[in-house]
Write an enzyme that holds these catalytic residues in place. Structure first.
Site, PDB file in Angstrom:
ATOM      1  N   LYS A   1       4.783  14.103  17.905  1.00  0.00           N
ATOM      2  CA  LYS A   1       4.830  15.557  18.125  1.00  0.00           C
ATOM      3  C   LYS A   1       3.804  16.256  17.232  1.00  0.00           C
ATOM      4  O   LYS A   1       3.084  17.155  17.672  1.00  0.00           O
ATOM      5  CB  LYS A   1       6.247  16.080  17.833  1.00  0.00           C
TER       6      LYS A   1
ATOM      7  N   GLN B   1      15.092  17.042  14.615  1.00  0.00           N
ATOM      8  CA  GLN B   1      15.030  15.796  15.389  1.00  0.00           C
ATOM      9  C   GLN B   1      16.428  15.183  15.496  1.00  0.00           C
ATOM     10  O   GLN B   1      17.119  14.992  14.503  1.00  0.00           O
ATOM     11  CB  GLN B   1      14.054  14.821  14.705  1.00  0.00           C
TER      12      GLN B   1
ATOM     13  N   ASP C   1      13.418  23.580  21.589  1.00  0.00           N
ATOM     14  CA  ASP C   1      14.083  22.432  22.204  1.00  0.00           C
ATOM     15  C   ASP C   1      15.072  22.876  23.289  1.00  0.00           C
ATOM     16  O   ASP C   1      15.526  22.047  24.080  1.00  0.00           O
ATOM     17  CB  ASP C   1      14.821  21.616  21.135  1.00  0.00           C
TER      18      ASP C   1
END
Lengths: 386, 386
Positions: A129, A173, A213
């Protein structure tokens, strides 16, 4: 009372099936658990928390790659949906937009990533990323916290990024470590205890405007509801739909089957397909005869995480298959000793489907491209830059 | 650019179908609309806002009660799911709980209802809710606002109830009037303009802990997500599931078809059925061959609002049918000149299904019972009373 008893019975049965508990065995434990849970309200909810343990619905272990290998005979006719090159195309477009933004208003989008613990796969995902951000000119910040860090430490980092005006997207994450070890000094003794990192609490603290996200319940709720617009859609589902649209697959009115119902893939993908006016069926580990239902689908999106679950005979001829599964399986012939396989037995499916994504090189690259797109979107929204 | 063009093409096609616009005719208008919508982001969402106009999928108008009346021949074999008596049972249990609460802590649950405008059906629903509160000992407050009131007036009432500690549930009766007339006095002239009541904004302002209708996106998001618990589940969907459970219908692993995808019924019902581990398919006006999909369902929940849409031959023998539709149709033989019919051709379905809800007397009474249950729940949660 009657409601309670009935729900109790139904819940207990459910948990027994899910946990593989023999009816007589776990009864007392379950009864105690549910009597506290259910009696709180006369009309409590059935929880979705039961684990989706995918099991083959028939004695033939057709979903196990070892016991029933894919059938390689016949000719592959499906078009390959090349996620890698589509993602590259999108990333180039994003790089142009980022550069235009810098030129016009002197600002660039910023993404912050928080990683807790040292899971190898998570480290790889985060590295990818950050590299992708660099490539397109998006600023990235990275916080790596040890596995035994406290929840407060994670929250502190999160709030720092929430309040940083140069950061437009914040992501934690997943998965977070289940437990972290903490020390409590209390009078002259030291107690060691296991502390739980509350994923729900942490994700809910991501500022809605920076939730690139798309995991915040408000974004999921607004994705589900008619007349509402979420600020962000989760990256993998958004990537799946982009692959379909860019491959010229019509979604409206088509029967789409989504295999798996996780918060990060299955659920938002099913909601997104519905938004595109598909008729959607969601399959999960408790679905009976998933192969029969899948065989009726025009579009199959599978995110179960079970290698080779979907065989050629699960598919209707001409179906379009999007394979989100990514499982490492041992392969001594490979450079790394393992290779990645999807949920779909590719060789068989490619002989039945009209189009299919490979693993790797299908959905994976799209996820990162969509993360960059969401971060760009967030920055343009905040800066009122179109 | 390519993304934009493709999305644009797909979106335009969608809207043309939905609005019945000939490809050549509305093109310019649509292009202008979408060029502003889509260009904002390279990866915009398809909106769910297109109206679900249910149309018969074949030339035979089987969903129209006038052109193809229900077939009355044969024997009714389905068990009738008596929502009225089940709801009464629940209301009695709630009355006992309310009285125990008053006895133990000197408090009772409180519900506030805001009604804007003078729709006859809304007035009836609100009156029924208030009467039901009285019957079980729940305090109720009611605000009736004129159709031409300002949005500020609605918000003021809402905030008043949000801040009233004796009120545990607040609901705004839907639908809100589309437009209200307002006067603007500006220098010596008076301008009359139409003002829009923003339903999304108003519903989002209901305090989460008092959202007994369960319409807040956070509650919908948490209903959809694994590992999350909404504070409230919308009343009608909750009532449907209660009817199934109390009728001994097993939901787990069964194929459930939900017809209709409204925010208040179809969507939360599909999420709730999934929570109970059914395999769920959601049908809507863009679904092709809905009769074929419905014929595979073990459980059918229909909330399309189209009288007699679901005929006997839409059902698998032994299916369980929950009919949420409530449409008044003219009937000179009735006392009021009309009678209520559901989405299901009851007489035909009762010959095929194993169990069915009647209209009226099925889901309707359950909705109010669930509202009372949610209000009790809210009060017990706030008062920490179990």
């Amino acid at each position: 009372m009657m409601v309670t008893t009935m729900l109790l019975r139904s819940k207990m049965a459910a948990v027994k099936v899910a946990a593989g508990v023999a009816p007589h065995k776990g009864l007392k434990l379950m009864e105690r658990y549910f009597s506290t849970q259910v009696l709180k309200s006369p009309l409590s909810l059935m929880s979705l928390d039961m684990p989706d343990i995918w099991a083959p619905p028939s004695p033939t272990d057709y979903c196990s790659p070892s016991s029933s290998p894919c059938n390689f005979s016949g000719q592959e006719t499906a078009a390959v949906i090349d996620g890698k090159s589509i993602a590259e195309e999108i990333r180039s477009a994003i790089a142009i937009e980022v550069s235009r933004m810098r030129r016009c208003i002197g600002k660039v989008p910023g993404l912050a990533v928080i990683l807790v613990g040292q899971r190898r796969d998570s480290q790889t995902y985060v590295r990818n990323k950050i590299n992708a951000c660099e490539e397109v000119g998006i600023k990235s910040l990275f916080s790596e916290l040890p596995e035994d860090c406290t929840e407060d430490a994670v929250v502190r980092e999160l709030l720092r990024y929430n309040n940083d005006p140069s950061i437009h997207g914040v992501l934690v994450q997943l998965p977070l470590p289940k437990q972290s070890i903490s020390f409590l000094v209390c009078f002259s003794c030291i107690a060691i205890y296991l502390q739980h990192l509350d994923e729900e609490k942490i994700l809910n603290m991501v500022k809605l405007e920076k939730d690139v996200d798309g995991f915040h319940p408000v974004n999921i709720g607004n994705l589900a509801m008619r007349g509402r617009e979420p600020l962000f859609v989760s990256c993998t589902p958004k990537g799946c739909i982009e692959l379909l649209i860019r491959s010229g697959v019509e979604i409206m009115g088509k029967h789409a089957v989504v295999i798996g119902r996780s918060n990060i893939v299955g659920l938002p993908t099913s909601l997104l397909l519905q938004r595109h006016h598909a008729t959607v069926t969601i399959l999960h580990a408790f679905s009976k005869s998933p192969e029969l239902t899948t065989r009726e689908a025009d579009i199959v999106v599978t995110a179960a995480g079970v290698p080779n679950l979907v065989r050629g005979d699960w598919l209707k001829p001409g179906a379009v298959v999007i394979d989100v599964g990514t499982c490492p399986i041992e392969d001594p012939s490979s450079e790394f000793g393992y290779r990645l396989v999807g949920d779909v037995c590719y060789e068989e499916a490619a002989r039945v489907a009209s189009a299919i994504t490979p693993v790797p090189g299908g959905v994976g690259p799209m996820t990162i491209a969509m993360l960059l797109a969401n971060t760009l979107d967030a920055a343009q929204r905040v800066c009122d830059f179109n």
